[in-house]
Design an enzyme around this catalytic site. Structure first.
Site, PDB file in Angstrom:
ATOM      1  N   LYS A  40      -2.223   8.738   5.272  1.00 17.70           N
ATOM      2  CA  LYS A  40      -0.790   8.639   4.985  1.00 17.70           C
ATOM      3  C   LYS A  40      -0.020   9.926   5.314  1.00 17.70           C
ATOM      4  O   LYS A  40       1.145   9.895   5.683  1.00 17.70           O
ATOM      5  CB  LYS A  40      -0.565   8.278   3.516  1.00 17.70           C
ATOM      6  CG  LYS A  40      -1.135   6.928   3.101  1.00 17.70           C
ATOM      7  CD  LYS A  40      -0.144   5.841   3.335  1.00 17.70           C
ATOM      8  CE  LYS A  40      -0.593   4.425   3.019  1.00 17.70           C
ATOM      9  NZ  LYS A  40      -1.741   4.180   2.207  1.00 17.70           N
ATOM     10  N   GLU A  88       8.311   4.424  -1.365  1.00 18.85           N
ATOM     11  CA  GLU A  88       7.644   3.439  -2.214  1.00 18.85           C
ATOM     12  C   GLU A  88       6.159   3.752  -2.193  1.00 18.85           C
ATOM     13  O   GLU A  88       5.667   4.404  -1.266  1.00 18.85           O
ATOM     14  CB  GLU A  88       7.874   2.028  -1.664  1.00 18.85           C
ATOM     15  CG  GLU A  88       6.907   1.584  -0.558  1.00 18.85           C
ATOM     16  CD  GLU A  88       7.005   2.388   0.746  1.00 18.85           C
ATOM     17  OE1 GLU A  88       8.053   3.013   0.984  1.00 18.85           O
ATOM     18  OE2 GLU A  88       6.016   2.394   1.512  1.00 18.85           O
ATOM     19  N   SER A  95     -10.184   5.429   6.283  1.00 19.21           N
ATOM     20  CA  SER A  95      -8.776   5.784   6.116  1.00 19.21           C
ATOM     21  C   SER A  95      -8.513   6.731   4.942  1.00 19.21           C
ATOM     22  O   SER A  95      -7.525   7.448   4.938  1.00 19.21           O
ATOM     23  CB  SER A  95      -7.932   4.522   5.964  1.00 19.21           C
ATOM     24  OG  SER A  95      -8.445   3.687   4.937  1.00 19.21           O
TER      25      SER A  95
END
Ligand SMILES: *Cc1c(COP(=O)(O)O)cnc(C)c1O
Length: 404
Positions: A95, A117, A384
Site C-alpha cells: 500500500k 478509507e 503483498s
C-alpha cells in the site's frame, strides 16, 4: 492479443473496454479532471519521478527481494516458487507504494489535508505514515466493525497523528468508509486530497494506482531475468480491489507465455453473502465511481460479503481486472477461508515468513498449482503484506494456546 491492451488502456475517458469510467456526482467531476491533468503532468515530469524514486528507495526500502522459497518448493514437489517480498516494505504491505505517489501529487497540487478509507487498516496506516512524513493533516475513515477487528492498526494510525473516524452506517466496513471519504472530499475539495487505496474508483484512480504499483512487476521482471535468465511461467496474486495484482501483472501483459492468476476471497464458500469473489456470481454494475463486476442482488442492491481477510472483503473488483478477464488475458479463481489459514501456517512453518491473510490466499492457490507443474517451471507469488496485523485472529482460529 494486440499491444493495445498494455499500452493504450484505459482510453481517454478512463475505460478499459466496457469497464471503468467516471460515475460520480457533478461536484466531483471538476476535481477528478484536475487530478487527472496533474497526474499525467507529474508522470512525465523527471523531477516528480526522481523524488518518488528517492523516497521509494530511502523510506520504503525498495527494491523488495524476489526470494526463492526453497522449502515450500521442495514440499510441493513441482514448480520452483519465488516470493515477491512486498511484506518487507516499510509499514508492511504494498500500500505504501501508492500512498507515497499520491501524497507527492497532493503536495504538487498545494493540498494540505489528506483523507483516506481503510478496511484492514493497512492503507490507513500507509496514508497516515506519508502524511506524518510530509507534515499534512490526515483523517482516516474506517468501518466501526473493522476498527474492532483491526485494533492494532487503529492505534498505529493514531500514533502517527491521524484522526480515525469510525463509520457506523450499513455493514460498518470498507464500502461505508469509502462513502464517508467521498462525502468529506466533496465538502473540503479546496485543501484536501483523497488517497484512494486500490486500483478502483472513478478515473483517474484505477490507472494512477496501477502505475504507482507497477514497480512490483517491473522489479520482479528484472529480478527473475537476472536469477533464472528467463520469464516466469505463472504469476499469482490475491485480488481485493486489485492493486497488488495489477501492479505485478501489468509489466508482463505483453508476455503471452506468462500465465496471470488472480485469487479472490472465497470466504465460507460460493454462496450468496458468504464470500467476496466478484467473478463467481458477480455481475456488471456501477459502484463508487466505476463500472465493473459487483456482487449485487437482482435489484442492484449491493450484497454483503465475507472473508477471513478484511483487505479482500469488498463487493466490487477493479475495472482493469474485469477487462483482463473478459479479454482472457488473466484468469481468476478463489481460495476459501480455510485454505488461506492453512497456507498462512504453512508459509510460517516452512519459510519463516508470516504472511498477511490476504497474501495467504495467493499462497493457497500456489499450493494447488505448483504440484501439477514440472520442476523447471517458475511461479512468482506476490506476498503483498506481512501478517502481524492478523496474528491474534489466526491464533484464535487455529486454537493456539498460551504456554502455561
Ligand atoms: C489491502 C491489501 C490487499 C488487497 O488490496 P489490493 O488492492 O487488491 O492489493 C492485499 N494484501 C494486503 C497485504 C493488503 O494490505
Amino acid at each position: 492479443m494486440s499491444s493495445v491492451l498494455a499500452e493504450n488502456l484505459p482510453d481517454a475517458t478512463g475505460h478499459f473496454g466496457p469497464f471503468g469510467g467516471r460515475y460520480v456526482p457533478e461536484t466531483l467531476m471538476h476535481p477528478l479532471q484536475e487530478l487527472e491533468a496533474e497526474y499525467f503532468r507529474a508522470q512525465h515530469d523527471p523531477e516528480f519521478q526522481r523524488e518518488l524514486s528517492y523516497y521509494l528507495t530511502e523510506f520504503v526500502g525498495r527494491p523488495s527481494p524476489l526470494y526463492f522459497a526453497e522449502r515450500l518448493t521442495k514440499e510441493l514437489g513441482g514448480a520452483k516458487i519465488y516470493l515477491k517480498r512486498e511484506d518487507l516494505n516499510h509499514t508492511g504491505a504494498h500500500k505504501i507504494n501508492n500512498a507515497l505517489g499520491q501524497i507527492l501529487l497532493a503536495k504538487r497540487m498545494g493540498k494540505t489535508r489528506i483523507i483516506a478509507e481503510t478496511g484492514a487498516g493497512q492503507h490507513g496506516v500507509a496514508s497516515a505514515t506519508v502524511a506524518a512524513m510530509f507534515g499534512m493533516k490526515c483523517v482516516i475513515y474506517m468501518g466501526a466493525v473493522d476498527c474492532q477487528r483491526q485494533e492494532l492498526n487503529v492505534y498505529r494510525m493514531k500514533m502517527l497523528g491521524a484522526e480515525v473516524v469510525p463509520v457506523q452506517a450499513g455493514q460498518k466496513t470498507l464500502k461505508e468508509a469509502v462513502n464517508e471519504a467521498m462525502r468529506d472530499w466533496v465538502t473540503n475539495l479546496r485543501n484536501t486530497h483523497y488517497i484512494l487505496g486500490t486500483a478502483y474508483g472513478a478515473h483517474p484512480y484505477p490507472v494512477m494506482v496501477r502505475n504507482f504499483q507497477r514497480i512490483i512487476g517491473d522489479e520482479a521482471r528484472a529480478q527473475i531475468l537476472e536469477k533464472e535468465k528467463r520469464l516466469p511461467d505463472m504469476l499469482i496474486a490475491c485480488v481485493g480491489g486489485g492493486s497488488n495484482a495489477i501492479g505485478l501483472f501489468y509489466p508482463f501483459l505483453e508476455d503471452k507465455s506468462v500465465k496471470l492468476v488472480g485469487v479472490e476471497a472465497g470466504g465460507l464458500g460460493i454462496k450468496p453473502e458468504q464470500h467476496a469473489a466478484r467473478f463467481q456470481g458477480g455481475s456488471l454494475g456501477v459502484l463508487q465511481g466505476t463500472r465493473s463486476y459487483i456482487l449485487q442482488d437482482e435489484f442492484g442492491q449491493i450484497q454483503s460479503t465475507h472473508s477471513v481477510s478484511a483487505g479482500l472483503d469488498y463487493a466490487a473488483v477493479g475495472p482493469e481486472h474485469a477487462w483482463l478477464r473478459d479479454a482472457s488475458r488473466a484468469e481468476y479463481t478463489y481460495a476459501i477461508d480455510d485454505q488461506a489459514l492453512e497456507a498462512f501456517m504453512k508459509l510460517a512453518r516452512l519459510e519463516g515468513i508470516i504472511p498477511a491473510l490476504e497474501s495467504a490466499h495467493a499462497v493457497a492457490e500456489c499450493m494447488v498449482r505448483a504440484p501439477k507443474m514440472s520442476k523447471d517451471a517458475l511461479i512468482i507469488v506476490n506476498l503483498s503484506g506481512r501478517g502481524d496485523k492478523d496474528v491474534a485472529q489466526v491464533a484464535a482460529k487455529v486454537k493456539l494456546e498460551m504456554p502455561k
